[in-house]
Structures are given as structure tokens and as C-alpha cells.
Enzyme design. Sequence first.
Site, PDB file in Angstrom:
ATOM      1  N   LYS A  81       1.640   6.686  -2.367  1.00  0.00           N
ATOM      2  CA  LYS A  81       2.997   6.587  -1.850  1.00  0.00           C
ATOM      3  C   LYS A  81       3.671   7.258  -2.908  1.00  0.00           C
ATOM      4  CE  LYS A  81       2.333   2.565   1.003  1.00  0.00           C
ATOM      5  NZ  LYS A  81       2.474   0.900   1.225  1.00  0.00           N
ATOM      6  N   ASN A 124       6.606   5.383   2.488  1.00  0.00           N
ATOM      7  CA  ASN A 124       5.065   5.525   2.886  1.00  0.00           C
ATOM      8  C   ASN A 124       5.334   6.437   4.446  1.00  0.00           C
ATOM      9  OD1 ASN A 124       6.967   3.779   4.921  1.00  0.00           O
ATOM     10  ND2 ASN A 124       5.416   2.233   5.360  1.00  0.00           N
ATOM     11  N   ASP A 142       8.258   0.338   4.674  1.00  0.00           N
ATOM     12  CA  ASP A 142       7.684  -1.714   4.971  1.00  0.00           C
ATOM     13  C   ASP A 142       8.474  -2.508   4.606  1.00  0.00           C
ATOM     14  OD1 ASP A 142       5.051  -0.599   4.193  1.00  0.00           O
ATOM     15  OD2 ASP A 142       5.407   0.290   1.937  1.00  0.00           O
ATOM     16  N   GLY A 154       3.122  -2.843  -5.093  1.00  0.00           N
ATOM     17  CA  GLY A 154       4.135  -2.643  -4.619  1.00  0.00           C
ATOM     18  C   GLY A 154       4.833  -3.079  -2.453  1.00  0.00           C
ATOM     19  N   ASN A 191       5.191 -13.793 -11.604  1.00  0.00           N
ATOM     20  CA  ASN A 191       3.772 -12.318 -11.500  1.00  0.00           C
ATOM     21  C   ASN A 191       3.290 -13.074 -11.982  1.00  0.00           C
ATOM     22  OD1 ASN A 191       2.915 -10.717  -9.772  1.00  0.00           O
ATOM     23  ND2 ASN A 191       2.550  -8.796 -11.585  1.00  0.00           N
ATOM     24  N   LYS A 210       5.672  -7.291 -15.248  1.00  0.00           N
ATOM     25  CA  LYS A 210       5.805  -6.127 -14.426  1.00  0.00           C
ATOM     26  C   LYS A 210       7.078  -7.350 -13.916  1.00  0.00           C
ATOM     27  CE  LYS A 210       2.070  -5.023 -12.313  1.00  0.00           C
ATOM     28  NZ  LYS A 210       0.637  -4.830 -11.254  1.00  0.00           N
ATOM     29  N   TYR A 261      -2.456 -10.738   5.994  1.00  0.00           N
ATOM     30  CA  TYR A 261      -3.191 -10.708   7.481  1.00  0.00           C
ATOM     31  C   TYR A 261      -4.620 -10.645   7.613  1.00  0.00           C
ATOM     32  CZ  TYR A 261      -3.576  -5.613   7.094  1.00  0.00           C
ATOM     33  OH  TYR A 261      -3.462  -3.757   6.532  1.00  0.00           O
ATOM     34  N   GLY A 307       1.554 -12.191   8.596  1.00  0.00           N
ATOM     35  CA  GLY A 307       1.528 -10.932   7.732  1.00  0.00           C
ATOM     36  C   GLY A 307       1.148  -9.575   8.493  1.00  0.00           C
TER      37      GLY A 307
HETATM   38  P1  NAP Z   1      -0.603  -4.566  -6.027  1.00  0.00           P
HETATM   39  O1  NAP Z   1       0.210  -3.277  -6.169  1.00  0.00           O
HETATM   40  O2  NAP Z   1      -2.193  -4.262  -6.544  1.00  0.00           O
HETATM   41  O3  NAP Z   1      -0.197  -5.863  -6.586  1.00  0.00           O
HETATM   42  C1  NAP Z   1      -0.784  -6.784  -6.115  1.00  0.00           C
HETATM   43  C2  NAP Z   1      -0.070  -8.131  -6.732  1.00  0.00           C
HETATM   44  O4  NAP Z   1      -0.753  -9.519  -6.520  1.00  0.00           O
HETATM   45  C3  NAP Z   1       0.040  -8.381  -8.272  1.00  0.00           C
HETATM   46  O5  NAP Z   1       1.359  -8.710  -7.865  1.00  0.00           O
HETATM   47  C4  NAP Z   1      -1.131  -8.443  -9.147  1.00  0.00           C
HETATM   48  O6  NAP Z   1      -0.369  -9.110 -10.611  1.00  0.00           O
HETATM   49  C5  NAP Z   1      -0.959  -9.949  -7.648  1.00  0.00           C
HETATM   50  N1  NAP Z   1      -2.806 -10.195  -8.437  1.00  0.00           N
HETATM   51  C6  NAP Z   1      -3.878 -10.082  -7.729  1.00  0.00           C
HETATM   52  N2  NAP Z   1      -4.547 -10.867  -7.923  1.00  0.00           N
HETATM   53  C7  NAP Z   1      -4.290 -12.006  -8.617  1.00  0.00           C
HETATM   54  C8  NAP Z   1      -4.787 -12.525  -9.061  1.00  0.00           C
HETATM   55  N3  NAP Z   1      -6.031 -13.423  -8.940  1.00  0.00           N
HETATM   56  N4  NAP Z   1      -3.727 -13.692  -9.796  1.00  0.00           N
HETATM   57  C9  NAP Z   1      -2.267 -13.797  -9.762  1.00  0.00           C
HETATM   58  N5  NAP Z   1      -2.118 -12.494  -8.737  1.00  0.00           N
HETATM   59  C10 NAP Z   1      -2.709 -11.455  -8.703  1.00  0.00           C
HETATM   60  O7  NAP Z   1      -0.645  -4.836  -4.366  1.00  0.00           O
HETATM   61  P2  NAP Z   1      -0.046  -4.103  -2.719  1.00  0.00           P
HETATM   62  O8  NAP Z   1      -0.478  -2.758  -2.299  1.00  0.00           O
HETATM   63  O9  NAP Z   1       0.950  -5.047  -3.865  1.00  0.00           O
HETATM   64  O10 NAP Z   1      -0.150  -5.651  -1.956  1.00  0.00           O
HETATM   65  C11 NAP Z   1      -0.564  -6.785  -2.012  1.00  0.00           C
HETATM   66  C12 NAP Z   1      -0.948  -7.768  -1.847  1.00  0.00           C
HETATM   67  O11 NAP Z   1       0.273  -7.124   0.272  1.00  0.00           O
HETATM   68  C13 NAP Z   1      -2.582  -7.103  -0.198  1.00  0.00           C
HETATM   69  O12 NAP Z   1      -3.316  -7.862  -1.017  1.00  0.00           O
HETATM   70  C14 NAP Z   1      -2.391  -6.802   1.588  1.00  0.00           C
HETATM   71  O13 NAP Z   1      -2.878  -8.489   1.635  1.00  0.00           O
HETATM   72  C15 NAP Z   1      -0.744  -7.413   1.600  1.00  0.00           C
HETATM   73  N6  NAP Z   1      -0.576  -6.147   2.220  1.00  0.00           N
HETATM   74  C16 NAP Z   1       0.092  -6.704   3.072  1.00  0.00           C
HETATM   75  C17 NAP Z   1       1.011  -5.961   3.954  1.00  0.00           C
HETATM   76  C18 NAP Z   1       1.381  -6.204   5.786  1.00  0.00           C
HETATM   77  O14 NAP Z   1       2.115  -5.205   6.230  1.00  0.00           O
HETATM   78  N7  NAP Z   1       1.694  -7.218   5.629  1.00  0.00           N
HETATM   79  C19 NAP Z   1       0.596  -4.363   3.707  1.00  0.00           C
HETATM   80  C20 NAP Z   1       0.182  -4.146   2.576  1.00  0.00           C
HETATM   81  C21 NAP Z   1       0.075  -4.864   1.768  1.00  0.00           C
HETATM   82  P3  NAP Z   1      -0.742  -8.381 -11.673  1.00  0.00           P
HETATM   83  O15 NAP Z   1       0.843  -7.532 -11.229  1.00  0.00           O
HETATM   84  O16 NAP Z   1      -0.224  -9.524 -12.519  1.00  0.00           O
HETATM   85  O17 NAP Z   1      -1.691  -7.601 -11.409  1.00  0.00           O
END
Ligand code: NAP
Length: 523
Positions: A309, A334, A351, A382, A402, A407, A466, A487
Site C-alpha cells: 500500500k 489501495n 478504505d 493501516g 492503541n 503508534k 469480518y 466489517g
Molecule cells: P495492522 O496494521 O497490523 O494493525 C493491527 C492493529 O491491531 C494495531 O493497532 C495493533 O496494535 C492491534 N493489535 C493486534 N494484536 C493486538 C493485541 N493482541 N492486542 C491489542 N492490540 C492488538 O492491521 P490492519 O491492516 O490495520 O488490519 C486490522 C484489522 O482490520 C484486520 O485484522 C482485519 O480484521 C480488519 N480489516 C478489515 C477490512 C475491511 O474492509 N473490513 C480490511 C482490512 C482489514 P499495535 O500497534 O500495538 O501492534
Amino acid sequence: MTTKVAVPINASDVQGVLGQVDLALRAGADVLEWRSDYLEGVTAELAAQVIGQILARLDANAELLVTCRDALEGGAMSLDLTVRVAVLIEAVACGVQYIDLEYVNYSKPHVRQVIDQALTEAPTCRLILSAHNFQRPFEDISALYRAMHQTNPRAIAKLVYAPRHINDCFEALDVLHEAQADVIALCMDEAGWMSRILAPKLGGFLTFASVNSAGATAPGQLTVEQYKALYCPDTMDRHTEVYGILADPVGHSMSPAIHNACFAQLGLNKRYLPCLVSGDLRHLTEFLDNLCARPWLNVRGFSVTIPHKVSALEYTQARGGYIEPLAQKIGAVNTLVFDAQTGRPSAYNTDYAGAMDAICQTLGMDRCDMAGQRVAVVGAGGVSRAIVAGLADVGADVCIYNRTVEKARALAEAFACEYAGLDALDRLQATLLVNGTSLGMSPHIETLPVPESVLTANMAVFDTVYNPLQTRLLKTAQAKGSAVVDGLAMFVGQAMAQFKLFTGQGGDPDLMREVVMTQLGRG
Ligand code: NAP
């Protein structure tokens, strides 16, 4: 000429062969490739019996190709060349439409003499001359193709190799594009999907799909049924416009199913492919430049996801393309769209638009109604970044929570929001709560991203997860009387915005949702 879809039949006993033949015919195979080298104890006599039984099952629309592969080129067992040639000669005599023999073996004068003799007596049977490299691309595929063609101009040259990266596929596509005669050029594995899916656009004589998912030889490999339903090879032609998703991994992506279903619904001559682009900006740039250097591919746009991205934005910058201002501020895109005339890329982030549409449509409000609303966003990755950008853009009052507070702070500074650590969650007050973390996602479906006690009836809840669709967070909030946004609404929203950028037309959100539900059910 329409590219035929061939299905390999590779059972080790006769019953298994006939079972696979029936399955492949029901699934719509155009050509059955009987890999006789898989049959235990195969001889010319046994092959003749099996071929007779297969031919008796074929209707006028299906054809039979018989192969008895050399173990040195991927054959199932070590069979003497004399036996393998005898099987092929028997196949010709039985009236099959094609036989496949390795170019390297056909080049042996005594083999060539008997094969040519058999084919002279059965002029409707065609020879496929094949060459394989299971390790890497051929040293000079064009020279190899020319040599094969000169050796027997009536034969169909078949060149198959393992790409080390999707960027290795272009030489196969070039062979397909440039060949003046019937040719098959395919790359193996996920990185090679493009060559297999686009064969009908580029005039390839055959492409291959598996009889069923158990018969797949690579993760996520398409079955003949999926290939025909998803990519409609019969209506692909050289004008077909190409779209796709740039990702690593890509096999799990639901985007090809969604976009192809919507293209088909509107009768658009466009196809959307999964593109496994591994590596970094350098690899992505090489891939996109390779595509742009071949205007005959008619590449028009891509969805972009992990890990590209940020690189896609940098690529667009480097090529002097347009970048949507909010996407620039988010620092990630995206969606890429290529101008049909100039090939210049434009980059967008749908997004944030998808998230805003999901919130507004489900809660029955306009974007401007979000101004001044207190919103808690849990997560600073992201997805959260795009949502925070969208919310801040319409004037919502956002606080980011967070696990890694640093972050949260960086994201809050970029969009003039507040921030806190997860320990502050039990004091949160908001009219909308957004979960932008992966907490609650399968298989950890019992995890809640916030303490249950903060959820109240007058707080709407949006979970970006989702899978599952009904997360524990949404179920708990619903039980307390909250309005909820799932989602999938965001996923469909971002795909709808992409579809509009790709086609200038609106997609069908109900169809998109139905396709995703079917895929999730399958998974
Ligand atoms: P990302 O950049 O890896 O970010 C993950 C986030 O989750 C970070 O804020 C991380 O905190 C937090 N996290 C992960 N494990 C955790 C834990 N055990 N305890 C507390 N916080 C935790 O991922 P992303 O791309 O933003 O995606 C996040 C979620 O969005 C995906 O898992 C997916 O379910 C959803 N998603 C939805 C769509 C849609 O269209 N609906 C599209 C893409 C993704 P830290 O910063 O502390 O690591």
C-alpha cells in the site's frame, strides 16, 4: 480460436481414471489430458483399452489428449522411452485428438520417424511438443520456441516453467503474444496464475485447470469449474481489459470473486486476477513497468493490499501520476488506475471511503452528520489510519486507543486527534466505537477489544473484522441495544468505490455481499 481448458486425469488405476473423466466432463472440461504415466503397469495394450473407454464417454464437445510423460520432465514414474512412444502411437491409432511428447525426445531421429509415421496415417491427430523447467525460466524461451516450431511447424509448441517471481511470467506472455502458430506457454504455481488465466486473451491454444480441489497441485489452484465461472474464458478476447489485486499472500483474497462477478453482471469485457507480487517497491515497480510496457495486455487497474500500500503510492509519485489528496495524507493507497491512452497511474485510498460509507449507510446519516461526534478508534494500524483520516476529514472528534501508545500518538498527531493507551478504555465515552484491531478475528473469536462494561445502548459500534461477520463485540453491543456496523459493510464499501474507479459504473453491493458470504462459508 477459443482457448481450450484442459483438465489432467492422473489416477493410478482404471476406475480412478474413468471417475476423474466423468467429473471433468461434468465440470465443463474442453480437453481431457490423460496422463497415462500415472497408470500402474501402463503398456500400449492397456492404454488402448483405457483410451477406448474414455473416448466412449466423450461427447462431441470434448477432446482427448494423451501424454506419457518422461520422468525427467515431471512424469509420475520411470518408464522406458520405447514404452512411452508405443503408448502414444497406440493413442494415435485409437483416434485421440492430441498426443504430447517432450521436444527433447521427439528430437531423437528414431522417435521422430515413428511418431511422424503414425501422425501421417491419422491426420486429424495433432502433436503437442512440450518442454518443461520445474526449477526456473528457460534460458532463452524465444529461441527455444523458434527451434520447436522449426522442428515441426504443424505441432503445437508447449513451454512450461516455474517462475521465481511473477516478474518471470512476462516472457511466457510475450511468446503467446508474438507466436504466429498455435502455442501453449504457461508458468507454474501461484506466481504463474496470470499466464494461465490470461491464456484465452493472448490466444494460447490450451490452459489447464484441475478436476477438483483435491486434485489441485498448488495452494488455491483453480478447479475447472471455478476457472470457467470466475474468468469466463469463452468470452475473453484480445480486447479484454485486465484488473487485479497486488498482494502477498494473495490466495485467500475475495476480491477476484467480487469484481469478476460484478463485471460479468454488467457484461463488461474485463477480468480481475490475483497477482502474487512478493518483495518490495523494486519488485512492484518492475511488475507495473513490465505491464505498462505491454499495451496489448490492456491493464487498467489494481486493488493494492499488504505489503504494497505504501509502495504503490511511491510508485505513482515516481511515475508522475495523480494521488488523491487524502490518500497522500494517509500515506497509503489501495487502488491504482491506469489511463488507457497514456498508461499513467492514478492512486486512491478507498478504505476510508468504504468505512465512511459503511458507517453512514448503516446508521442512516450523511458524512456531514459525523462532524463533532465523539468517536473512539481502537487500533493504530493501516485500517485505523484510513478510518481516522476519513473521520477527521469530516470533522469528527476522534480519540485513538492503541496497545503501542507511540503508534497512537503518531497517528493522532497526523490528524489532530487525541490518543491514549488501552488502559484508558474503561473510561471511554463516545457515540461511535470503532474496532480497528484484529482482536475478535477467527480463530480468537471470543476476544473483546474493549471492556464489556463500556458498551452502552447509545453507543454505535463498528467492527472492521469480518471473519466472523458477527463478532463477539457486535453481538455484545447488539444485546445492549446498540446500533452495529459490520466489517463486511466496509469491505463492500471499499470494493464499491474501487469498482466505480475501475469502470465508471456502480457495482451491485448485494451481489458483492453475497459473493463474500459464499466465500466465507466455503472457508
Ligand atoms: P495492522 O496494521 O497490523 O494493525 C493491527 C492493529 O491491531 C494495531 O493497532 C495493533 O496494535 C492491534 N493489535 C493486534 N494484536 C493486538 C493485541 N493482541 N492486542 C491489542 N492490540 C492488538 O492491521 P490492519 O491492516 O490495520 O488490519 C486490522 C484489522 O482490520 C484486520 O485484522 C482485519 O480484521 C480488519 N480489516 C478489515 C477490512 C475491511 O474492509 N473490513 C480490511 C482490512 C482489514 P499495535 O500497534 O500495538 O501492534
